[in-house]
Write a protein that holds these residues in place. Structure first.
Motif, mmCIF file in Angstrom:
data_model
loop_
_atom_site.group_PDB
_atom_site.id
_atom_site.type_symbol
_atom_site.label_atom_id
_atom_site.label_comp_id
_atom_site.label_asym_id
_atom_site.label_seq_id
_atom_site.Cartn_x
_atom_site.Cartn_y
_atom_site.Cartn_z
ATOM 1 N N PHE A 495 -48.485 56.759 44.818
ATOM 2 C CA PHE A 495 -47.359 57.425 44.735
ATOM 3 C C PHE A 495 -47.445 58.352 43.580
ATOM 4 O O PHE A 495 -46.779 59.543 43.742
ATOM 5 C CB PHE A 495 -46.301 56.183 44.197
ATOM 6 N N GLU A 496 -48.298 58.160 42.761
ATOM 7 C CA GLU A 496 -48.345 59.112 41.624
ATOM 8 C C GLU A 496 -49.257 60.437 42.148
ATOM 9 O O GLU A 496 -49.013 61.428 41.610
ATOM 10 C CB GLU A 496 -49.278 58.450 40.425
ATOM 11 N N THR A 500 -47.661 64.023 41.902
ATOM 12 C CA THR A 500 -48.455 65.356 41.118
ATOM 13 C C THR A 500 -48.860 66.360 42.002
ATOM 14 O O THR A 500 -48.480 67.462 41.700
ATOM 15 C CB THR A 500 -49.994 64.483 40.611
ATOM 16 N N LEU A 501 -49.199 66.019 43.328
ATOM 17 C CA LEU A 501 -49.599 67.086 44.225
ATOM 18 C C LEU A 501 -48.270 67.963 44.495
ATOM 19 O O LEU A 501 -48.409 69.137 44.958
ATOM 20 C CB LEU A 501 -50.341 66.550 45.207
ATOM 21 N N LYS A 502 -47.268 67.200 44.865
ATOM 22 C CA LYS A 502 -46.107 67.741 45.373
ATOM 23 C C LYS A 502 -45.350 68.708 44.386
ATOM 24 O O LYS A 502 -44.510 69.458 44.582
ATOM 25 C CB LYS A 502 -45.140 66.791 45.912
ATOM 26 N N LEU A 503 -45.599 68.487 42.951
ATOM 27 C CA LEU A 503 -45.037 69.218 42.067
ATOM 28 C C LEU A 503 -45.879 70.391 41.677
ATOM 29 O O LEU A 503 -45.338 71.158 41.108
ATOM 30 C CB LEU A 503 -44.836 68.535 40.787
ATOM 31 N N HIS A 509 -47.652 72.296 49.420
ATOM 32 C CA HIS A 509 -47.423 72.536 50.856
ATOM 33 C C HIS A 509 -48.152 71.439 51.691
ATOM 34 O O HIS A 509 -48.018 71.533 52.810
ATOM 35 C CB HIS A 509 -47.754 73.758 51.088
ATOM 36 N N ILE A 510 -49.113 70.997 50.887
ATOM 37 C CA ILE A 510 -49.880 69.787 51.896
ATOM 38 C C ILE A 510 -49.273 68.607 52.388
ATOM 39 O O ILE A 510 -48.664 67.748 51.480
ATOM 40 C CB ILE A 510 -51.324 69.642 50.899
ATOM 41 N N PRO A 511 -49.383 68.327 53.558
ATOM 42 C CA PRO A 511 -48.592 67.392 53.949
ATOM 43 C C PRO A 511 -49.487 66.115 53.550
ATOM 44 O O PRO A 511 -50.659 66.075 53.484
ATOM 45 C CB PRO A 511 -48.779 67.273 55.606
ATOM 46 N N ILE A 512 -48.807 64.843 53.269
ATOM 47 C CA ILE A 512 -49.384 63.880 52.642
ATOM 48 C C ILE A 512 -48.890 62.551 53.387
ATOM 49 O O ILE A 512 -47.802 62.277 53.708
ATOM 50 C CB ILE A 512 -49.107 63.562 50.998
ATOM 51 N N GLY A 531 -41.329 62.579 48.306
ATOM 52 C CA GLY A 531 -42.163 61.486 48.812
ATOM 53 C C GLY A 531 -43.335 62.151 49.564
ATOM 54 O O GLY A 531 -43.548 63.244 49.650
ATOM 55 N N ALA A 532 -43.886 61.302 50.189
ATOM 56 C CA ALA A 532 -45.032 61.487 51.175
ATOM 57 C C ALA A 532 -44.247 62.036 52.222
ATOM 58 O O ALA A 532 -42.840 61.922 52.597
ATOM 59 C CB ALA A 532 -45.792 60.524 51.520
ATOM 60 N N ASP A 533 -44.754 62.750 53.263
ATOM 61 C CA ASP A 533 -44.428 63.395 54.341
ATOM 62 C C ASP A 533 -44.372 62.382 55.624
ATOM 63 O O ASP A 533 -43.636 62.530 56.444
ATOM 64 C CB ASP A 533 -45.348 64.491 54.947
ATOM 65 N N ALA A 534 -45.068 61.227 55.408
ATOM 66 C CA ALA A 534 -45.257 60.226 56.209
ATOM 67 C C ALA A 534 -45.886 58.921 55.633
ATOM 68 O O ALA A 534 -46.677 59.185 54.897
ATOM 69 C CB ALA A 534 -46.243 60.499 57.605
#
Ligand code: ADP
Length: 683
Positions: A495-496, A500-503, A509-512, A531-534
């Motif tokens: 989750f962290e 971090t990456l989404k901010l 832009h990277i799907p997680i 959140g995550a993309d999937a």
């Protein structure tokens, strides 16, 4: 055998006296006497008759006195027993003599029974010492031997340490191909038609890799035991080397590396050992390819030199010979100067960081060097970090081996050189502009990592991080196309990582895809801003994972379509998309504010935006499908099109106003971009 005793006295009567007093012993053959009247004579006799062990020596003699003689005698050999003779009361001399190593002393006039006893005592001591020395000589452990043993122990200890490191490395090296083989067999059993072709290829490739590892270990062992001998044939080495280089083509192609061959003559007939040469050159070529990023070049250069050009002698016959140089050059990462002295050391790796964990064993170059030496050659390296490396080999040219018209090494080479899979992605590969999308796996369990690798390695170029923090670092550095991350991890959880990456602009832009255990993660997900993309619950099916990832890549393509027109896209409801819209808008703004500045390029844009070249490259490529330079040009051309429509500037003026120095070039790229010449817009 008679004991030989030397009497040194300047008084001539001494000889008579001795011969008289010892006549019985002399007759019986127990003693033999020699007589010297001064030091020089004494030394000469000692030299001539090494069997003499006992001396009777006067102290007061002209030229060389007894004390000086004693000193010289003791220097000759420490076993001599010297009995000093001096005047009674001359205690000073006696003390000096005793301290100088005399065995005993007598006073004048000599008491002959005392002399006999003293001589007997000296002889006994002499024999005792001689026997001791003999025994010592036969004992294996002298002081020297002790030291040698000590040194050997230290060497063994060091070897032991290196070997255990090597075994750790090599077991890691074994595990990956074995996992692939095992996984592929499972896949084959589950779906034989689908995996028959691909699966058996992978199994073959990985089996080959294992076999090669085993051979390297065996070679090393044989070299150590001195069992590896050159097996020379006489044939055209150019053909051999050219063929060998050719067989590296598919490996090089996977990394878009150009291979070049160049030789000073079309054919060079000479003695060489095909098998060992194969290993030497293959090691150098695969290192060169391994350590060279995409788009680089690896070349093999072969030259024959006359002996007259450079002094060169055959190491075996010491005759002047012609020699062959082979250079393997690459345009790769190079080797830092301080590391060059070590790279031929066994088990040495310049970068033994975690990213490259399990990749390579560090024996390649040491084996190479030892094989080169075995063939009477030499090897050295020139390298500059960031520019590349060149390994130079030099071999004497001899023509004494059996001539072979059509050497049949091609099959050996074909079997030997096989493209290695991406199961262990090298960091260099990670920087690549590959056709395969790049996927970062963040997972601390190596078993799961291996399973993921076997599921994904055919479709994706893989990066592996072993914990959340490493995952964040690698994502920021390499800007992958997709991320699959575990949730439960040390240091930082999934989750962290996601948060971090989404901010961060670089990675937003990277799907997680988060791999979750079925536990109640929903409460936590709802608490996340983005959140995550999937989400994929463990245990998951390979198909399921592949489909999810595919869908995410398709989503990204939709994002690319959004930005490809160059128009400002309509506002989106999705906050994630809005974030990317803003980023693209910032980029456009940066280029537009430097529109007429033709020097504003890739570097300037990176600085302006605050991203590194590779970060911006991958981010932009993901969002627009364009490289940085092409994107800048695209924005310029769009502005030009607007101006063509809305202003009365000439085409040349517009070219300059939008940062093109050459109006002809401007027209050409404009036509290419929009499918029409700039003039066409003017009607
Ligand atoms: P490894 O199995 O690790 O590749 P080698 O003995 O073949 O072991 O090489 C030792 C080290 O030397 C490598 O790990 C790498 O750091 C460095 N090296 C070898 N060849 C090159 C090259 N062409 N360019 C850059 N570094 C190299």
């Amino acid at each position: 055998m008679a004991e030989k005793i030397l009497i040194v006295d300047d008084e001539k009567s001494m000889q008579e006296l001795i011969e008289l007093r010892f006549r019985r012993e002399i007759r019986k053959g127990e003693y033999e006497f020699r007589f010297a009247q001064n030091g020089m004579q004494a030394l000469q006799i000692l030299e001539e008759e090494p069997e003499i062990g006992i001396l009777l020596c006067d102290i007061n003699m002209p030229e060389m006195n007894g004390l000086l003689l004693l000193e010289k005698i003791k220097a000759l050999h420490h076993l001599y027993k010297v009995i000093m003779v001096t005047a009674y009361g001359n205690m000073g001399n006696i003390r000096s003599a005793m301290n100088g190593g005399a065995f005993d002393f007598l006073t004048k006039p000599i008491d002959f029974s005392d002399l006999k006893l003293t001589v007997g005592k000296a002889l006994k001591e002499l024999h005792r010492q001689q026997e001791g020395e003999d025994a010592l000589r036969q004992l294996p452990i002298t002081e020297l031997a002790l030291e040698e043993t000590d040194q050997k122990a230290r060497q063994l200890e060091e070897l032991d340490r290196m070997k255990s490191r090597f075994f750790t490395n090599i077991s890691h090296e074994f595990r990956t191909p074995l996992t692939v083989i095992k996984g592929m067999i499972d896949q084959l059993q589950a779906n034989p038609t689908k995996w028959l072709e691909k699966g058996s290829q992978m199994i073959k490739r990985n089996t080959h890799q294992l076999l090669d590892l085993v051979n390297q270990v065996l070679d090393l062992r044989k070299l150590e035991a001195g069992q590896l001998r050159p097996r020379l044939i006489q044939a055209d080495i150019i053909f051999f080397l050219r063929y060998l280089l050719e067989s590296f083509h598919s490996l090089a192609e996977m990394k878009e590396i150009e291979l070049k061959f160049s030789a000073s003559s079309p054919e060079i007939q000479m003695d060489y050992d095909p098998e060992k040469m194969l290993r030497i050159i293959s090691n150098l070529l695969s290192n060169a390819i391994k350590f060279t990023p995409e788009g680089g070049r690896v070349s093999l250069l072969v030259r024959e030199f006359e002996s007259s050009q450079v002094e060169s002698r055959n190491p075996r016959t010491h005759e002047l010979t012609n020699y062959l140089t082979i250079s393997v050059s690459d345009t790769g990462i190079g080797i830092p100067k301080e590391n060059i002295p070590n790279i031929f050391d066994r088990f040495y790796q310049v970068d033994d960081s975690a990213i490259r964990e399990g990749e390579g064993t560090g024996i390649g170059l040491s084996l190479t060097q030892e094989l080169v030496r075995l063939l009477g050659g030499s090897i050295h390296v020139e390298s500059e970090p960031g520019k590349g490396s060149t390994f130079h080999l030099q071999f004497p040219i001899t023509k004494t081996a059996q001539l072979q018209e059509n050497p049949t090494f091609t099959e050996t080479i074909d079997n030997f050189v096989m493209p290695v899979g991406t199961a262990n992605p090298s960091p260099q590969k990670l920087h690549s502009e590959e056709n395969l999308p790049r996927l970062l796996i963040i997972e601390d369990s190596s078993d799961v990592v291996e399973y993921l690798i076997s599921c994904l390695e055919e479709q994706y170029e893989l990066l592996i991080a072993r914990n959340g923090q490493e995952g964040i670092d690698m994502a920021l550095e390499h800007i992958p196309d997709l991320i699959v991350s575990d949730v439960m991890m040390p240091q930082k959880d999934g989750f962290e990582v996601c948060q971090t990456l989404k901010l961060d602009d670089k990675t937003s832009h990277i799907p997680i895809v988060l791999l979750t255990a079925k536990a109640d993660y929903e409460s936590r997900i709802t608490g996340l801003k983005r959140g995550a993309d999937a989400y994929l619950a463990k245990p998951f099916e390979q198909e399921e994972l592949l489909i999810r990832l595919q869908k995410l890549l398709e989503l990204r393509q939709r994002l690319q379509a959004r930005y490809s027109s160059g128009e400002t896209p309509p506002p989106s409801d999705d906050p994630a998309t809005r974030q990317e819209d803003e980023f693209i808008a910032r980029l456009r703004q940066a280029v537009e504010s430097h529109l007429d500045d033709s020097t504003f390029g890739t570097l300037e844009l990176c600085q302006h935006i605050g991203l590194s070249r590779s970060q911006l490259y991958y981010k932009l490529k993901a969002l627009t499908g364009r490289s940085i330079a092409i994107y800048i040009r695209f924005v310029r051309l769009q502005k030009a099109r607007e101006m063509l429509n809305a202003t009365s500037h000439t085409i040349s003026e517009i070219a300059y106003l939008t940062g093109f120095n050459d109006p002809n070039y401007f027209s050409r790229v404009f036509s290419k971009e929009f499918g029409m010449a700039p003039g066409a817009l003017r009607g």
